[in-house]
Design an enzyme around this catalytic site. Structure first.
Site, mmCIF file in Angstrom:
data_model
loop_
_atom_site.group_PDB
_atom_site.id
_atom_site.type_symbol
_atom_site.label_atom_id
_atom_site.label_comp_id
_atom_site.label_asym_id
_atom_site.label_seq_id
_atom_site.Cartn_x
_atom_site.Cartn_y
_atom_site.Cartn_z
ATOM 1 C CD1 TRP A 1 6.653 -21.936 8.643
ATOM 2 C CD2 TRP A 1 6.749 -23.567 7.114
ATOM 3 N NE1 TRP A 1 7.902 -22.498 8.693
ATOM 4 C CE2 TRP A 1 7.991 -23.500 7.780
ATOM 5 C CE3 TRP A 1 6.583 -24.521 6.109
ATOM 6 C CZ2 TRP A 1 9.060 -24.355 7.474
ATOM 7 C CZ3 TRP A 1 7.645 -25.366 5.789
ATOM 8 C CH2 TRP A 1 8.861 -25.278 6.475
ATOM 9 C CG ASP B 1 0.789 -25.383 9.830
ATOM 10 O OD1 ASP B 1 1.139 -26.022 10.843
ATOM 11 O OD2 ASP B 1 1.561 -25.132 8.890
ATOM 12 C CE LYS C 1 7.964 -26.929 13.293
ATOM 13 N NZ LYS C 1 9.360 -26.741 12.934
HETATM 14 N N1 PMP Z 1 4.181 -25.581 9.063
HETATM 15 C C1 PMP Z 1 4.894 -24.941 10.009
HETATM 16 C C2 PMP Z 1 4.256 -23.836 10.768
HETATM 17 C C3 PMP Z 1 6.217 -25.313 10.230
HETATM 18 O O1 PMP Z 1 6.942 -24.668 11.151
HETATM 19 C C4 PMP Z 1 6.784 -26.373 9.498
HETATM 20 C C5 PMP Z 1 8.197 -26.858 9.727
HETATM 21 N N2 PMP Z 1 9.087 -25.984 10.226
HETATM 22 C C6 PMP Z 1 6.010 -26.985 8.530
HETATM 23 C C7 PMP Z 1 4.705 -26.577 8.343
HETATM 24 C C8 PMP Z 1 6.569 -28.096 7.692
HETATM 25 O O2 PMP Z 1 6.587 -29.215 8.475
HETATM 26 P P1 PMP Z 1 7.372 -30.558 8.091
HETATM 27 O O3 PMP Z 1 8.806 -30.201 7.993
HETATM 28 O O4 PMP Z 1 7.021 -31.407 9.264
HETATM 29 O O5 PMP Z 1 6.794 -31.053 6.824
#
Ligand code: PMP
Length: 363
Positions: free
Chosen positions: A101, A175, A199
């Site tokens: 991520w 994040d 989540k």
């Molecule tokens: N950052 C993290 C740590 C994530 O786990 C996720 C999604 N699994 C995201 C960003 C992306 O998020 P979204 O799908 O809400 O755009």
């Protein structure tokens, strides 16, 4: 109701009490004659839901008065662009690349600023965290981006880095998509935090941003108005129509979290759940987790069967034991158990029991 245990990484299991409450209020919220998704976001009913959710979250996460809580849309991936559009001023930004991520965040930010790598853990396949004392922080950096829990790789910063102590004046951007509300946050170390709700907070569609006041008002001219933090803050997250139903359900989750005892209680419970599962993995001959023990995620536990040919049988058996969505992320394979706030200790125990039973039948 005796529901199965759901280990999805997100959208993830919700507290059953919250689903029951939302179901009971689906057709008529508090005698208003309307369901929440049918209400104007400008009406007094929804405004009261919004204000309660804001106040409860501020109390739960102990967000100081000089931070705004923004309810946005677009998810974590949109924030990968929205953050640099708002606070990079087109300058240099330091990235700590600790997994999939943060890698994505860096790539996206590179469209709007110079996205410098301050540290990474590529050499060990994202199985440990680069020690903050070794980070190559650039003195010109506008901010330092850290993904504090890598949902796919299962590495978590259990404490936030103290940039000031590392000699940096840059703001820390975290994040916290996949550990938000699982533990307290030390806001004295943070300039901005963002995360999708799906989540640990509620339904998909809501994105949480917590941002210090002085970071508002510096957006690049190209920043879309609906994604301009100052615009969003000045309009109480209602510059455009907010994700009203997701805010409402997240608000019910915030009240549930308060009833559970708040962040300290959730953190203790999450540590106990994670310990139970990691111990079972470490004590087995069949399962393994490759992450260094000091940075194992308390939310997302990836594990692998040493004999990968058993993967399909393991997952099929899990399904019949009513243990759902354990398949690992496609980029890494294996299994992943996400054990967010809504997963009770009994759910982790049921998984551990099944894992041990499965191992016995195969040896
Ligand atoms: N950052 C993290 C740590 C994530 O786990 C996720 C999604 N699994 C995201 C960003 C992306 O998020 P979204 O799908 O809400 O755009």
């Amino acid at each position: 109701m005796n529901r199965p245990f759901n280990f999805s990484a997100g959208p993830a299991a919700m507290p059953e009490e919250v689903l029951t409450e939302a179901a009971a209020e689906m057709l008529d919220w508090h005698g208003s004659g309307m369901g929440v998704m049918e209400m104007s976001h400008r009406g007094k009913e929804f405004i009261s839901i919004y204000e309660q959710a804001q106040a409860d979250l501020r109390e739960l996460l102990a967000v100081p008065d000089n931070f705004k809580i923004l309810f946005m849309q677009g998810g974590g991936l949109a924030e990968n662009a929205i953050v640099p559009l708002n606070i990079s001023q087109g300058g240099l930004v330091d990235f700590v690349v600790s997994g999939s991520w943060s890698q994505k965040s860096q790539q996206e930010a590179g469209k709007y600023c110079t996205a410098h790598t301050a540290a990474d853990n590529l050499a060990n396949g994202h199985t440990s965290l680069p020690d903050p004392s070794q980070w190559k922080l650039n003195p010109a950096a506008r901010y330092v981006h850290v993904c504090t829990n890598e949902t796919i790789n299962g590495v978590e910063f259990h404490t936030l880095p103290n940039l000031k102590a590392l000699g940096s004046n840059a703001d820390l951007v975290i994040d916290f998509s996949s550990h938000v509300a699982s533990r307290p946050v030390d806001w004295s170390k943070v300039g901005l935090a963002f995360g999708g709700a799906q989540k640990n907070l509620g339904p998909a569609g809501l994105t949480l941003v917590v941002v210090r006041d002085d970071l508002l008002g510096h957006a690049l001219p190209a920043c879309p108005s609906a994604f301009n933090y100052k615009m969003v803050a000045d309009n109480q997250s209602m510059y455009n129509t907010p994700p009203t139903y997701s805010i409402y359900v997240a608000g019910l989750v915030f009240q549930w979290l308060k009833r559970q005892g708040g962040m300290a209680a959730m953190e203790a419970r999450n540590i106990a759940k994670a310990e139970l599962l990691y111990q079972a993995i470490d004590n087995s001959q069949l399962y393994q987790n490759k992450v260094a023990s000091d940075c194992r995620s308390r939310m997302n536990v990836p594990f692998f069967l040493r004999d990968e040919s058993l993967n399909a049988a393991f997952l099929a058996g899990a399904q019949t034991h009513r243990l759902l969505q354990l398949k690992g992320h496609k980029s890494v394979g294996g299994m992943r158990a996400s054990i967010y706030n809504a997963m009770p200790l009994e759910g982790v125990q049921a998984l551990v029991d099944y894992m041990q039973e499965f191992e016995k039948t195969r040896s």
